[in-house]
Design a protein around this motif. Structure first.
Motif, short mmCIF file in Angstrom:
data_model
loop_
_atom_site.label_atom_id
_atom_site.label_comp_id
_atom_site.label_asym_id
_atom_site.label_seq_id
_atom_site.Cartn_x
_atom_site.Cartn_y
_atom_site.Cartn_z
N LYS A 82 15.97 13.95 85.42
CA LYS A 82 16.71 13.28 84.36
C LYS A 82 16.00 13.51 83.03
O LYS A 82 14.96 12.93 82.76
CB LYS A 82 16.82 11.78 84.65
N ALA A 110 20.89 13.40 80.22
CA ALA A 110 21.37 12.01 80.24
C ALA A 110 22.42 11.76 79.17
O ALA A 110 23.21 10.81 79.28
CB ALA A 110 20.20 11.06 80.07
N PHE A 154 23.27 9.56 86.34
CA PHE A 154 22.25 9.80 87.36
C PHE A 154 22.11 8.61 88.30
O PHE A 154 22.29 7.45 87.90
CB PHE A 154 20.89 10.04 86.70
N ARG A 164 16.95 13.16 91.22
CA ARG A 164 18.07 12.25 91.45
C ARG A 164 19.35 13.03 91.73
O ARG A 164 19.38 14.25 91.60
CB ARG A 164 18.28 11.38 90.20
N MET A 177 22.74 13.96 90.18
CA MET A 177 23.32 14.05 88.84
C MET A 177 24.81 14.34 88.97
O MET A 177 25.20 15.24 89.72
CB MET A 177 22.64 15.17 88.05
#
Length: 292
Positions: free
Chosen positions: A92, A97, A102, A231, A233
């Motif tokens: 991230k 972002a 996320f 993560r 996304m």
């Protein structure tokens, strides 16, 4: 009143209807730029932390999402069009972002090290800190102006390293793409297509058979965070926002159970286990409190 025979026939028809029904079409699509990863998830055969942790997450979600292989450019096109597409194992960054959404962390890795073959000249003390860390990637090529570092196309290494990489002369960067990036970089590194490799210790450990008797040395990079997390996304859409909420709820459960940590330890060098446990507890505790 229906006879027992009629009720039995109705039950058989109902079961047959369920068995013959079309599989559920998910409103969210998973896309990846690694065919090996797509195969591992779709066939449920894990060969590293990333694959096994995401299989565990899918199990906790109670839903199996087929993963479709596509080029990075094609994936980005669909996401930028606002389609309900998700991609696993992404860092991230502030730039990402601003466009995408996320999940909470799924994977934790000890941060990237700079690797070189042990047969090559070691780094000079002038480019190292007192702790033996590389001062910066720029100082590396001051010492070795004709050497190259292997870098995957459009992969983020985190904000600090991304900034340093952006400042490197193009002549010192060997950019590659396509196929399974981690396997490609290991193969190219062993064949000395590039002089330096920036990757996770877990990646080196997972590919230890490929190295055989080849010795390598690794350097930490000064001021780089000690660990990084990846993560899920997703493009920002109503469907993916709901999906991210479901993922976070599933992770909240997994954070409180031993399986996810066990997977991280399973695929990491034993010498790093205590570090991973400490950082894992720090990260998961933060996000467990978020959902309380």
């Amino acid at each position: 009143m229906p006879t027992p025979l009629i009720l039995l026939l109705y039950l058989f028809a109902l079961i047959a209807g369920f068995c013959g029904a079309e599989p559920t079409v998910h409103s969210v699509k998973y896309m990846v730029d690694s065919q090996d990863y797509a195969d591992a998830i779709n066939l449920k055969i894990a060969t590293n932390t990333l694959e096994e942790s995401n299989l565990l997450l899918m199990q906790q979600l109670g839903t199996r999402y087929q993963h479709e292989y596509a080029s990075l450019a094609r994936i980005q096109y669909f996401m930028d069009q606002g389609q309900a597409v998700c991609v696993p194992n992404k860092l991230k960054t502030s730039e990402r972002a601003s466009k995408y959404i996320f999940s909470y962390p799924v994977n934790l890795y000890l941060s990237h090290l700079l690797y070189q073959l042990a047969t090559n000249q070691a780094l000079a003390p002038e480019v190292l800190t007192e702790e033996g860390e590389l001062k910066s990637l720029n100082s590396l090529f001051t010492d070795f102006p004709s050497k190259t570092i292997l870098l995957p196309f459009k992969r983020s290494f985190g904000p600090m390293l991304d900034k340093q990489i952006a400042l490197l002369p193009d002549v010192n960067k060997l950019i590659y793409q396509g196929g399974d990036l981690h396997e490609s970089e290991i193969e190219m590194f062993i064949k000395q297509r590039g002089d330096f490799l920036l990757t996770y210790p877990a990646t080196i450990f997972a590919n230890k058979k490929s190295f055989g008797d080849i010795a390598i040395r690794g350097y930490a990079i000064a001021n780089n965070p000690k660990y990084t997390v990846s993560r899920i996304m997703c493009a920002d859409s109503p469907a993916t926002r709901t999906h991210i909420e479901q993922i976070n709820q599933a992770l909240h459960v997994l954070y409180a159970q031993p399986e996810l940590l066990d997977i991280h330890l399973k695929w990491a060098p034993p010498t790093t286990h205590e570090q991973i446990k400490i950082y894992y507890q720090q990260v998961t505790q933060e996000f467990r409190q978020t959902l309380q």
